[in-house]
Design a protein around this motif. Structure first.
Motif, PDB file in Angstrom:
ATOM      1  N   PHE A 144       0.809  -1.220   0.000  1.00 36.49           N
ATOM      2  CA  PHE A 144       0.000   0.000   0.000  1.00 36.49           C
ATOM      3  C   PHE A 144       0.844   1.272   0.000  1.00 36.49           C
ATOM      4  O   PHE A 144       0.517   2.216  -0.741  1.00 36.49           O
ATOM      5  CB  PHE A 144      -0.964   0.017   1.189  1.00 36.49           C
ATOM      6  N   PRO A 145       1.923   1.388   0.793  1.00 36.00           N
ATOM      7  CA  PRO A 145       2.752   2.609   0.706  1.00 36.00           C
ATOM      8  C   PRO A 145       3.315   2.854  -0.691  1.00 36.00           C
ATOM      9  O   PRO A 145       3.405   4.002  -1.139  1.00 36.00           O
ATOM     10  CB  PRO A 145       3.872   2.353   1.725  1.00 36.00           C
ATOM     11  N   VAL A 146       3.693   1.768  -1.381  1.00 35.00           N
ATOM     12  CA  VAL A 146       4.209   1.920  -2.743  1.00 35.00           C
ATOM     13  C   VAL A 146       3.098   2.398  -3.671  1.00 35.00           C
ATOM     14  O   VAL A 146       3.295   3.295  -4.500  1.00 35.00           O
ATOM     15  CB  VAL A 146       4.792   0.582  -3.252  1.00 35.00           C
ATOM     16  N   PHE A 147       1.913   1.804  -3.519  1.00 37.04           N
ATOM     17  CA  PHE A 147       0.768   2.221  -4.323  1.00 37.04           C
ATOM     18  C   PHE A 147       0.448   3.692  -4.079  1.00 37.04           C
ATOM     19  O   PHE A 147       0.204   4.452  -5.013  1.00 37.04           O
ATOM     20  CB  PHE A 147      -0.441   1.345  -3.971  1.00 37.04           C
ATOM     21  N   TRP A 148       0.477   4.119  -2.813  1.00 35.46           N
ATOM     22  CA  TRP A 148       0.164   5.509  -2.487  1.00 35.46           C
ATOM     23  C   TRP A 148       1.232   6.459  -3.033  1.00 35.46           C
ATOM     24  O   TRP A 148       0.926   7.571  -3.452  1.00 35.46           O
ATOM     25  CB  TRP A 148       0.022   5.665  -0.981  1.00 35.46           C
ATOM     26  N   MET A 149       2.494   6.016  -3.022  1.00 32.00           N
ATOM     27  CA  MET A 149       3.574   6.838  -3.579  1.00 32.00           C
ATOM     28  C   MET A 149       3.360   7.063  -5.076  1.00 32.00           C
ATOM     29  O   MET A 149       3.481   8.194  -5.569  1.00 32.00           O
ATOM     30  CB  MET A 149       4.923   6.161  -3.337  1.00 32.00           C
ATOM     31  N   VAL A 150       3.043   6.005  -5.799  1.00 33.50           N
ATOM     32  CA  VAL A 150       2.795   6.132  -7.233  1.00 33.50           C
ATOM     33  C   VAL A 150       1.588   7.023  -7.486  1.00 33.50           C
ATOM     34  O   VAL A 150       1.597   7.877  -8.384  1.00 33.50           O
ATOM     35  CB  VAL A 150       2.594   4.739  -7.873  1.00 33.50           C
ATOM     36  N   THR A 194      12.887   5.472  -8.535  1.00 33.10           N
ATOM     37  CA  THR A 194      13.898   4.690  -7.821  1.00 33.10           C
ATOM     38  C   THR A 194      13.482   3.236  -7.683  1.00 33.10           C
ATOM     39  O   THR A 194      14.313   2.327  -7.776  1.00 33.10           O
ATOM     40  CB  THR A 194      14.131   5.297  -6.421  1.00 33.10           C
ATOM     41  N   VAL A 195      12.194   3.023  -7.468  1.00 32.17           N
ATOM     42  CA  VAL A 195      11.693   1.663  -7.245  1.00 32.17           C
ATOM     43  C   VAL A 195      11.599   0.874  -8.551  1.00 32.17           C
ATOM     44  O   VAL A 195      11.873  -0.335  -8.584  1.00 32.17           O
ATOM     45  CB  VAL A 195      10.315   1.723  -6.552  1.00 32.17           C
ATOM     46  N   ILE A 196      11.221   1.533  -9.644  1.00 34.32           N
ATOM     47  CA  ILE A 196      10.947   0.843 -10.908  1.00 34.32           C
ATOM     48  C   ILE A 196      12.113  -0.028 -11.382  1.00 34.32           C
ATOM     49  O   ILE A 196      11.907  -1.200 -11.745  1.00 34.32           O
ATOM     50  CB  ILE A 196      10.537   1.856 -11.996  1.00 34.32           C
TER      51      ILE A 196
END
Length: 285
Positions: free
Chosen positions: A33-39, A259-261
């Protein structure tokens, strides 16, 4: 009678399997969820980021990926991160795997204790190493260089690699090495010709984890670099520290997404070897 007993057992197994599956789904959702919210934040306009309650329906914009990120020189810092994290991971894999093999196979008194002590060195606070490394690099005139940061990253990667690969090598049968040495191979030749090829899954898994460690490292990059060898985490920190007009949360989210991609794509490309390495390590260990 047996059928009446078997039916409740099947139901319990079915319920247990469903509980495991849904528990995994919920845990994954919580972590993702934090990654989803960041995107999601990276695609919002600045005014939509602070709406209360948060909105999931908004006018999508990619402006956060252009001007703010260009000012932070993200492409160059991304390249620096790839060079430094990749170089440190390769060196650490070479040195750490050889050290792990020595502790696993050579008759060294207190080999297990030595391994534990080397691994325990990872418990030393990074700042305790960063300051001496900065002083040495400054005196040698090698600050803000890729090689300096690569060697600094090796200080925390090598113990990790050594311990993981030691466990993997211990699971391999000694007969393979004994047969190779009977045929005339030296200990070093046996390592590179026999052990390394059959340890590829473990090596790839360890390399991936080392790369992730190097990709997200901040303190050494912040202390030992200026502009030429600066990495992505330093760029993100600089954007967060811009307090003139307040932090640009949209640009921060965009930088975090970029950075994550690469790590996600890399993990997807090598997932077959990663899963194989983890599975073999679990079954052999």
């Amino acid at each position: 009678m047996s059928a009446s007993i078997a039916a409740p057992q099947r139901r319990r197994r079915k319920i247990g399997r469903s509980v495991h599956i849904w528990s995994g789904v919920i845990i994954c959702a919580l972590f993702l969820f934090p990654v989803f919210w960041m995107v999601l934040t990276s695609l919002k306009k600045q005014r939509d980021i602070f709406t209360t309650p948060p909105t999931f329906f908004f006018d999508v914009t990619f402006q956060q990926y252009f001007a703010p990120l260009a000012n932070a020189d993200i492409p160059q810092r991304m390249l620096n991160t790839v060079i430094i994290a990749g170089g440190a991971s390769i060196i650490s894999l070479l040195v750490g795997s050889m050290a792990g093999y020595a502790l696993a196979r050579l008759k060294i008194r207190g080999a297990a204790t030595i391994g534990v002590l080397i691994l325990a060195s990872r418990g030393v606070p990074s700042i305790a190493l960063a300051v001496p490394l900065f002083i040495v690099a400054r005196n040698l005139g090698v600050l803000d260089q890729h090689l300096t940061l690569i060697l600094a990253y090796c200080t925390f990667m090598i113990p990790y690699v050594m311990w993981l690969m030691r466990g993997f090598f211990l699971s391999l049968p000694r007969e393979l090495e004994e047969a190779a040495m009977i045929d005339g191979c030296s200990r070093l030749g046996t390592f590179f010709r026999i052990i390394v090829p059959i340890s590829v899954p473990g090596l790839i898994s360890t390399f991936i984890f080392s790369l992730i460690l190097g990709w997200e490292e901040l303190l050494f990059a912040l202390v030992l670099t200026g502009k030429n060898a600066s990495t992505i985490p330093v760029a993100v920190l600089g954007m967060a520290a811009d307090t003139d007009n307040g932090a640009n949360w949209g640009a921060l989210a965009a930088a975090g997404t970029l950075t994550v991609i690469p790590m996600v794509l890399f993990a997807l490309l090598v997932q077959k070897w990663l899963i194989r390495g983890l599975a073999e390590g679990a079954t052999k260990g």
